[in-house]
Structure formats: structure tokens, C-alpha cells
Design an enzyme around this catalytic site. Structure first.
Site, PDB file in Angstrom:
ATOM      1  N   ASN A 227      30.416  40.292  28.308  1.00 30.34           N
ATOM      2  CA  ASN A 227      29.420  39.835  27.326  1.00 30.34           C
ATOM      3  C   ASN A 227      27.986  40.100  27.800  1.00 30.34           C
ATOM      4  OD1 ASN A 227      29.113  37.959  29.331  1.00 30.34           O
ATOM      5  ND2 ASN A 227      29.660  36.169  28.117  1.00 30.34           N
TER       6      ASN A 227
ATOM      7  N   HIS B  97      26.745  39.226  30.809  1.00 30.25           N
ATOM      8  CA  HIS B  97      26.151  38.281  31.757  1.00 30.25           C
ATOM      9  C   HIS B  97      25.940  38.928  33.125  1.00 30.25           C
ATOM     10  CE1 HIS B  97      30.380  36.561  32.829  1.00 30.25           C
ATOM     11  NE2 HIS B  97      29.959  37.166  33.905  1.00 30.25           N
TER      12      HIS B  97
HETATM   13  C1  GLP Z   1      31.852  36.770  37.118  1.00 35.56           C
HETATM   14  C2  GLP Z   1      30.658  36.710  38.058  1.00 35.56           C
HETATM   15  C3  GLP Z   1      29.716  37.849  37.825  1.00 35.56           C
HETATM   16  C4  GLP Z   1      30.497  39.142  37.730  1.00 35.56           C
HETATM   17  C5  GLP Z   1      31.398  39.102  36.526  1.00 35.56           C
HETATM   18  C6  GLP Z   1      32.201  40.357  36.314  1.00 35.56           C
HETATM   19  O1  GLP Z   1      31.746  36.008  35.986  1.00 35.56           O
HETATM   20  N1  GLP Z   1      29.941  35.498  37.975  1.00 35.56           N
HETATM   21  O2  GLP Z   1      28.766  37.889  38.887  1.00 35.56           O
HETATM   22  O3  GLP Z   1      29.624  40.233  37.639  1.00 35.56           O
HETATM   23  O4  GLP Z   1      32.271  38.023  36.698  1.00 35.56           O
HETATM   24  O5  GLP Z   1      33.412  40.283  36.996  1.00 35.56           O
HETATM   25  P1  GLP Z   1      34.369  41.475  37.264  1.00 35.56           P
HETATM   26  O6  GLP Z   1      33.696  42.319  38.291  1.00 35.56           O
HETATM   27  O7  GLP Z   1      35.610  40.839  37.815  1.00 35.56           O
HETATM   28  O8  GLP Z   1      34.585  42.192  35.980  1.00 35.56           O
END
Ligand code: GLP
Length: 257
Positions: free
Chosen positions: A143, A145
Site C-alpha cells: 500500500n 507504506h
Molecule cells: C513491514 C515493514 C516495512 C517493510 C514492509 C514490506 O510492514 N514495517 O518496513 O518495508 O513490511 O515487507 P516485505 O519486504 O516483507 O514485503
């Protein structure tokens, strides 16, 4: 392959492994060039390969982390440090226990603190007193973030308590025994704290991230896609595998045609 869109440098690699290796080289270079650097570190599945490669480089080249300090982006709340799903545990397993960083130099928001407000203020203050983050590593949520700064109507500036989006809880449930055990809150560095970093390195891989990467790079700058604020930073590098780069590449090709 390299492209530049606005201020953002994008490196596109064939595979996740190659993405991880490039990212590890950049972080290691930072450590070699400035041995007392302040690193901003991220968790999630994306940077796991980068940490593995950093450990390999550390083992073969004797990179010295003894003066390095690190600040992590975020931590679930509430969560115990020894909980295997905590980001404190993740960082220890993936990186810290393998390198010679001092325990006193590791900072992660305290998921066990009682006074969250004070914890958040102290976290930002410590970063500031130490001179700011030299290199901040970021992943990205589907999304948009960064850290745990979820889509919102405004950019939350400093380290703060966050209520996680249902999407994020679902996405992160894969790391927990069940979805119900994912904490619904977290402490996260704010957008301003992230944007104050001297350099930013964002990583993304897989088709699932292709759309949000496109919106981050080409979309309107809006708190609805928190990562879009990176368009305003002066020194951002994004490393993508070819799947995550798919829509950015299509866009760039269309504009060339
Ligand atoms: C979590 C963390 C983020 C990270 C995101 C993506 O929510 N708080 O810092 O970037 O997930 O995660 P992934 O790398 O597992 O897709």
C-alpha cells in the site's frame, strides 16, 4: 540497467539475489567510507537477502562495524524483544549476531515500553544528537507504506505510534502463527525522520510491488502513497528486480516511443 526519474536513481537487476548483492555493496561501501556511520535499517522479507550478502562480505573482507550505530525503522507494539516475530529478533538473526556491531550501538523502537510518547521523542532526539542518519534502507508495503507509515490524509512527521492497516496485518500474517497474533499497532519512524536521512536506499522485488513502485516514482506526491514523498529527497536510490520494475519500465518505454 540504470534509469533516472526526477531525483530518483533506479537500478534494475535480473534477480532478487542480484538486487540483494548490489544493496549489500552500497551499504558496505558506506561503512568503509565512513566507519562511524549511522545506518537506518529495515525489516521484512525484502532486505533479508541484503543482510545475508552483507554478512558474506563481512566474513570475507573484515569490514569493521565496531563504530557503526544503527537505528531501525519500526517495531510492533506491544511485543517482547525475545518474541521471534519482533523486529529486534529479526535484526539479531539476520545481521547483528553475525557482525562486530556493539550492542550499545543498536537502537530499535522499544516494543515493551510503557510510555510510548517518551520512547518516540527519545528515539528522534538520539538520532538528532548523533548527527542524523547517513544511509536509510527502506522496503515498501504493497500500500506504499515505508517503515509503518500507513496511507493517511497527512504525512506523520516524527517517530510515533501507528495503527496498522488491515492490508498490512494480512500481508505480515505470514510471519506469525496466525493473523490474530499480528499486533495491531507499531512504533515507526515518521516521514520527516526518514526524509532527514542523508541518503535513502529503497529495495523492492516481485510483481506484487510493481504497481506501488510505479505510483511511488511517477504518481502524485500524496500521504495516500507515503513512499511518494521520496520524489522530494535529494539522494534516493531504488534497487528493483525486474518484476518489481515492470510497470516503471513500461512507462519509461512508452514515453520514449
Ligand atoms: C513491514 C515493514 C516495512 C517493510 C514492509 C514490506 O510492514 N514495517 O518496513 O518495508 O513490511 O515487507 P516485505 O519486504 O516483507 O514485503
Amino acid at each position: 540497467m540504470k534509469i533516472k526519474i526526477g531525483n530518483i536513481n533506479i537500478l534494475i537487476t535480473e534477480t532478487y539475489r542480484e538486487m540483494s548483492k548490489k544493496a549489500a555493496s552500497l551499504v558496505t561501501a558506506q561503512v568503509i567510507i565512513k566507519p562511524n556511520s549511522i545506518l537506518g535499517l529495515a525489516t521484512g522479507s525484502t532486505p533479508a537477502g541484503m543482510y545475508k550478502e552483507m554478512v558474506k562480505i563481512y566474513n570475507s573482507d573484515q569490514v569493521d562495524y565496531s563504530e557503526i550505530k544503527s537505528f531501525n525503522l519500526d517495531e510492533y507494539y506491544p511485543i517482547k524483544k525475545y518474541n521471534k516475530q519482533s523486529y529486534a529478533y529479526y535484526m539479531d538473526q539476520h545481521l547483528f549476531k553475525h557482525i562486530n556491531i556493539s550492542n550499545q550501538h543498536i537502537f530499535i523502537p522499544n516494543g515493551e515500553c510503557e510510555d510510548v510518547e517518551t520512547e518516540c521523542r527519545a528515539y528522534d532526539e538520539r538520532i538528532h544528537i548523533l548527527g542524523g542518519i547517513d544511509l536509510q534502507v527502506l522496503g515498501i508495503g504493497v500500500n506504499g507504506h515505508i517503515g509503518f507509515n500507513e496511507p493517511d490524509v497527512h504525512f506523520e512527521s516524527r517517530t510515533h505510534m501507528v495503527t496498522l492497516d488491515e492490508d498490512t496485518i494480512k500481508a505480515n500474517a505470514r510471519f506469525f502463527p496466525s493473523k490474530d497474533e499480528v499486533p495491531s499497532r507499531a512504533i515507526s519512524m515518521g516521514i520527516r525522520t526518514i526524509m532527514d536521512s542523508k541518503k535513502i536506499l529503497l529495495l523492492a522485488n516481485g510483481l506484487g510491488k510493481a504497481e506501488i513502485i510505479h505510483r511511488t516514482v511517477f504518481g502524485e506526491i500524496s500521504p495516500n502513497v507515503p513512499a511518494s514523498i521520496l520524489q522530494l529527497h535529494k539522494d534516493v536510490t531504488i534497487i528493483l528486480d525486474k518484476d518489481a520494475a515492470e510497470q516503471v519500465l513500461n512507462h519509461a518505454k512508452c514515453n520514449e516511443a
